[in-house]
Design a protein around this motif. Sequence first.
Motif, PDB file in Angstrom:
ATOM      1  N   VAL A  12       0.853  -1.180   0.000  1.00  0.00           N
ATOM      2  CA  VAL A  12       0.000   0.000   0.000  1.00  0.00           C
ATOM      3  C   VAL A  12       0.895   1.239   0.000  1.00  0.00           C
ATOM      4  CG1 VAL A  12      -1.805   1.259   1.214  1.00  0.00           C
ATOM      5  CG2 VAL A  12      -1.797  -1.249   1.238  1.00  0.00           C
ATOM      6  N   VAL A  13       0.853   1.996  -1.092  1.00  0.00           N
ATOM      7  CA  VAL A  13       1.771   3.122  -1.273  1.00  0.00           C
ATOM      8  C   VAL A  13       1.379   4.301  -0.394  1.00  0.00           C
ATOM      9  CG1 VAL A  13       2.772   4.716  -2.956  1.00  0.00           C
ATOM     10  CG2 VAL A  13       2.186   2.370  -3.639  1.00  0.00           C
ATOM     11  N   THR A  14       0.090   4.665  -0.405  1.00  0.00           N
ATOM     12  CA  THR A  14      -0.422   5.731   0.455  1.00  0.00           C
ATOM     13  C   THR A  14      -1.758   5.277   1.026  1.00  0.00           C
ATOM     14  OG1 THR A  14      -1.555   6.816  -1.394  1.00  0.00           O
ATOM     15  CG2 THR A  14       0.674   7.578  -0.873  1.00  0.00           C
ATOM     16  N   ARG A  15      -2.152   5.883   2.151  1.00  0.00           N
ATOM     17  CA  ARG A  15      -3.440   5.571   2.762  1.00  0.00           C
ATOM     18  C   ARG A  15      -4.219   6.853   2.978  1.00  0.00           C
ATOM     19  NH1 ARG A  15      -3.213   3.239   8.155  1.00  0.00           N
ATOM     20  NH2 ARG A  15      -5.211   2.273   7.740  1.00  0.00           N
ATOM     21  N   TRP A  16      -5.522   6.698   3.257  1.00  0.00           N
ATOM     22  CA  TRP A  16      -6.355   7.867   3.545  1.00  0.00           C
ATOM     23  C   TRP A  16      -5.789   8.678   4.707  1.00  0.00           C
ATOM     24  CZ3 TRP A  16      -8.457   8.333   8.405  1.00  0.00           C
ATOM     25  CH2 TRP A  16      -8.466   7.182   9.198  1.00  0.00           C
ATOM     26  N   SER A  17      -5.103   7.994   5.619  1.00  0.00           N
ATOM     27  CA  SER A  17      -4.537   8.671   6.781  1.00  0.00           C
ATOM     28  C   SER A  17      -3.152   9.245   6.503  1.00  0.00           C
ATOM     29  CB  SER A  17      -4.454   7.700   7.969  1.00  0.00           C
ATOM     30  OG  SER A  17      -3.728   6.528   7.603  1.00  0.00           O
ATOM     31  N   SER A  18      -2.698   9.171   5.222  1.00  0.00           N
ATOM     32  CA  SER A  18      -1.404   9.767   4.899  1.00  0.00           C
ATOM     33  C   SER A  18      -1.412  11.251   5.216  1.00  0.00           C
ATOM     34  CB  SER A  18      -1.073   9.562   3.415  1.00  0.00           C
ATOM     35  OG  SER A  18      -0.958   8.192   3.097  1.00  0.00           O
ATOM     36  N   ALA A  19      -2.539  11.899   4.934  1.00  0.00           N
ATOM     37  CA  ALA A  19      -2.682  13.312   5.291  1.00  0.00           C
ATOM     38  C   ALA A  19      -3.020  13.405   6.768  1.00  0.00           C
ATOM     39  CB  ALA A  19      -3.781  13.958   4.451  1.00  0.00           C
ATOM     40  N   SER A  20      -2.481  14.402   7.432  1.00  0.00           N
ATOM     41  CA  SER A  20      -2.766  14.586   8.853  1.00  0.00           C
ATOM     42  C   SER A  20      -4.253  14.820   9.069  1.00  0.00           C
ATOM     43  CB  SER A  20      -1.982  15.778   9.410  1.00  0.00           C
ATOM     44  OG  SER A  20      -0.604  15.540   9.354  1.00  0.00           O
ATOM     45  N   LEU A  21      -4.771  14.253  10.133  1.00  0.00           N
ATOM     46  CA  LEU A  21      -6.164  14.495  10.476  1.00  0.00           C
ATOM     47  C   LEU A  21      -6.327  15.949  10.867  1.00  0.00           C
ATOM     48  CD1 LEU A  21      -8.854  12.853  10.953  1.00  0.00           C
ATOM     49  CD2 LEU A  21      -8.293  13.001  13.374  1.00  0.00           C
ATOM     50  N   PRO A  22      -7.279  16.676  10.240  1.00  0.00           N
ATOM     51  CA  PRO A  22      -7.473  18.082  10.596  1.00  0.00           C
ATOM     52  C   PRO A  22      -7.692  18.240  12.092  1.00  0.00           C
ATOM     53  CG  PRO A  22      -8.761  17.519   8.658  1.00  0.00           C
ATOM     54  CD  PRO A  22      -8.211  16.230   9.198  1.00  0.00           C
ATOM     55  N   GLY A  35      -8.755   7.266  17.564  1.00  0.00           N
ATOM     56  CA  GLY A  35      -8.775   5.940  18.163  1.00  0.00           C
ATOM     57  C   GLY A  35      -7.538   5.135  17.805  1.00  0.00           C
ATOM     58  N   LEU A  36      -7.595   3.851  18.114  1.00  0.00           N
ATOM     59  CA  LEU A  36      -6.412   2.994  17.984  1.00  0.00           C
ATOM     60  C   LEU A  36      -6.442   2.131  16.735  1.00  0.00           C
ATOM     61  CD1 LEU A  36      -3.901   2.498  19.822  1.00  0.00           C
ATOM     62  CD2 LEU A  36      -5.087   0.510  20.745  1.00  0.00           C
ATOM     63  N   ARG A  37      -7.415   2.350  15.825  1.00  0.00           N
ATOM     64  CA  ARG A  37      -7.594   1.373  14.750  1.00  0.00           C
ATOM     65  C   ARG A  37      -7.110   1.824  13.379  1.00  0.00           C
ATOM     66  NH1 ARG A  37     -12.858   0.567  16.760  1.00  0.00           N
ATOM     67  NH2 ARG A  37     -13.730   1.306  14.798  1.00  0.00           N
ATOM     68  N   ARG A  38      -6.337   2.900  13.306  1.00  0.00           N
ATOM     69  CA  ARG A  38      -5.829   3.276  11.985  1.00  0.00           C
ATOM     70  C   ARG A  38      -4.789   2.283  11.499  1.00  0.00           C
ATOM     71  NH1 ARG A  38      -4.291   9.573  11.926  1.00  0.00           N
ATOM     72  NH2 ARG A  38      -3.035   8.894  13.694  1.00  0.00           N
ATOM     73  N   GLY A  39      -4.131   1.587  12.454  1.00  0.00           N
ATOM     74  CA  GLY A  39      -3.155   0.588  12.070  1.00  0.00           C
ATOM     75  C   GLY A  39      -1.941   1.186  11.377  1.00  0.00           C
ATOM     76  N   ARG A  40      -1.373   0.398  10.451  1.00  0.00           N
ATOM     77  CA  ARG A  40      -0.140   0.780   9.774  1.00  0.00           C
ATOM     78  C   ARG A  40      -0.338   0.680   8.266  1.00  0.00           C
ATOM     79  NH1 ARG A  40       4.929  -0.657  12.666  1.00  0.00           N
ATOM     80  NH2 ARG A  40       5.710  -0.920  10.541  1.00  0.00           N
ATOM     81  N   ARG A  41       0.420   1.469   7.538  1.00  0.00           N
ATOM     82  CA  ARG A  41       0.446   1.354   6.073  1.00  0.00           C
ATOM     83  C   ARG A  41       1.176   0.094   5.648  1.00  0.00           C
ATOM     84  NH1 ARG A  41       4.348   2.220   2.564  1.00  0.00           N
ATOM     85  NH2 ARG A  41       5.651   2.957   4.274  1.00  0.00           N
ATOM     86  N   ASP A  42       2.256  -0.236   6.364  1.00  0.00           N
ATOM     87  CA  ASP A  42       3.105  -1.371   6.049  1.00  0.00           C
ATOM     88  C   ASP A  42       3.399  -2.096   7.359  1.00  0.00           C
ATOM     89  OD1 ASP A  42       5.826  -2.768   5.757  1.00  0.00           O
ATOM     90  OD2 ASP A  42       5.463  -2.177   3.686  1.00  0.00           O
TER      91      ASP A  42
END
Length: 508
Positions: free
Chosen positions: A321-331, A399-406
């Motif tokens: 997974v190259v990028t994720r929705w969470s790649s951008a900082s959460l506003p 929360g704790l469920r964003r996990g990891r990209r890799d």
Amino acid sequence: MTAQGQGHDREPLRCLVTGATGYIGGRLVPELLAAGHRVRCLARSPERLRDHPWAGEVEVARGDVTDAASVAEAMRDIDVAYYLVHALGSGRDFEETDRRAARIFGERARAAGVRRIVYLGGLTPAGVPERELSPHLRSRAEVGRILLDSGVPTTVLRAAVVIGSGSVSFEMLRYLTERLPVMVTPSWVRTRIQPVAVRDVLRALVGSARMPEEVNRSFDIGGPEVLTYREMMIRYAAVAGLPRRIIVPVPVLTPRLSSHWVGLVTPVPASIARPLTESLRHEVVCREHDIARYVPDPPGHPVGFDEAVRLALRRVRDAEVVTRWSSASLPGAPSDPLPTDPDWAGGSLYTDCREVPVRASKEALWRVIEGVGGDNGWYSFPLAWAVRGWLDRLVGGVGLRRGRRDAARLRVGDSLDFWRVEEIEPGRLLRLRAEMRLPGLAWLEMSVETDGAGGTRYRQRALFHPHGLLGQAYWWSVSPFHAVVFGGMARNIAKASAAEAPGRASAA
């Protein structure tokens, strides 16, 4: 005349990409480079692009789209400017922020002599007055109009649900379908949508750079199928090899309740889920496919829904997974870097330091450190971490469920559960900045060191800068638990390092 018919088409273009730290922007940059173009990225935090594979091939300018001076500087000598940012979730006035940023971008592009602006917006429903659209879609539409009126030839690409590994739409669909074999769902699951594969979005973005100068308009982009969200979940389950899902739509779930339902089941927090679910109230189907006149469809395109899901799942399973929705900082999340000691002399900066010897090589210890979080866990009292994650969700945090990209590798800017990687020095240091809701700023450092005898030592430092009396009270209320949480973490990381097999860390 199509773009392919122009004499200068084969000349490399100088492209400015905003939003390169985000999901689409982070994927567009390598596509532009592969097409032979030169790329400059405008980023508020250039260091977050440092660890991307293409970082050495691009120019990076520090700045923000709301700052006219930095935008003007970034526009120098640019042919094509990509506008891939939005202020969604940054507060109640996000529409005004979007409006102001778009005007600045258009004005500075015109002053710099930019040949074309390319903007990725949202597909809006036919026949629905703009005042009835969700704030999210309404703002996207307004930004498109502002750029089209800027005096610079502009391409506005309008997409509905983007299907690709790591996209917020795909993650919502994936987690809802995989975790709920039986679902009582909002009525919007019956809304017709035209999803599009992320590779087709990127193809349209790259191809739009060479449109003729007279083209100044919007284009609908979508896949070959129109589906309801319910059909998408059923089709996802089939592609993923899951039993058929039972889906029961009910009319009582409002957008607010829907967003909390999505936030409860998926890693997507309610603050992001709400504008997405609000946008699903109306049918979003392409009304034309004129983009093909300028960016012709190659064989096999547009990619169908099942194939898009299959490709995305393969990326997830292969940890590509190259990028994720969470790649951008959460506003609204903290973004302050770790303060240096002189800047904070006399201020409150609480620390919890742990240091333990490790009966393993430095390389083995580093593999465990770089593998923390996500499915690997945090090596310490799992219930305490889970409760902290649930509390954060309850107050609107990630929360704790964003996990990891890799699963094994991290880079600066990666989201990691409710942390973000602020600094990483491979083999030596990992620094995480908290993005949970706190009355202050917090960091967690993990480092590999060598003792006087040449042995390996693990050093861990938790830091907290309180905001006001509430912050002080928070630190002293949780400090009695540090011995269990942080002390246990240090000991278990040391044990895991001694026991781990090469190449993979396992959580305690």
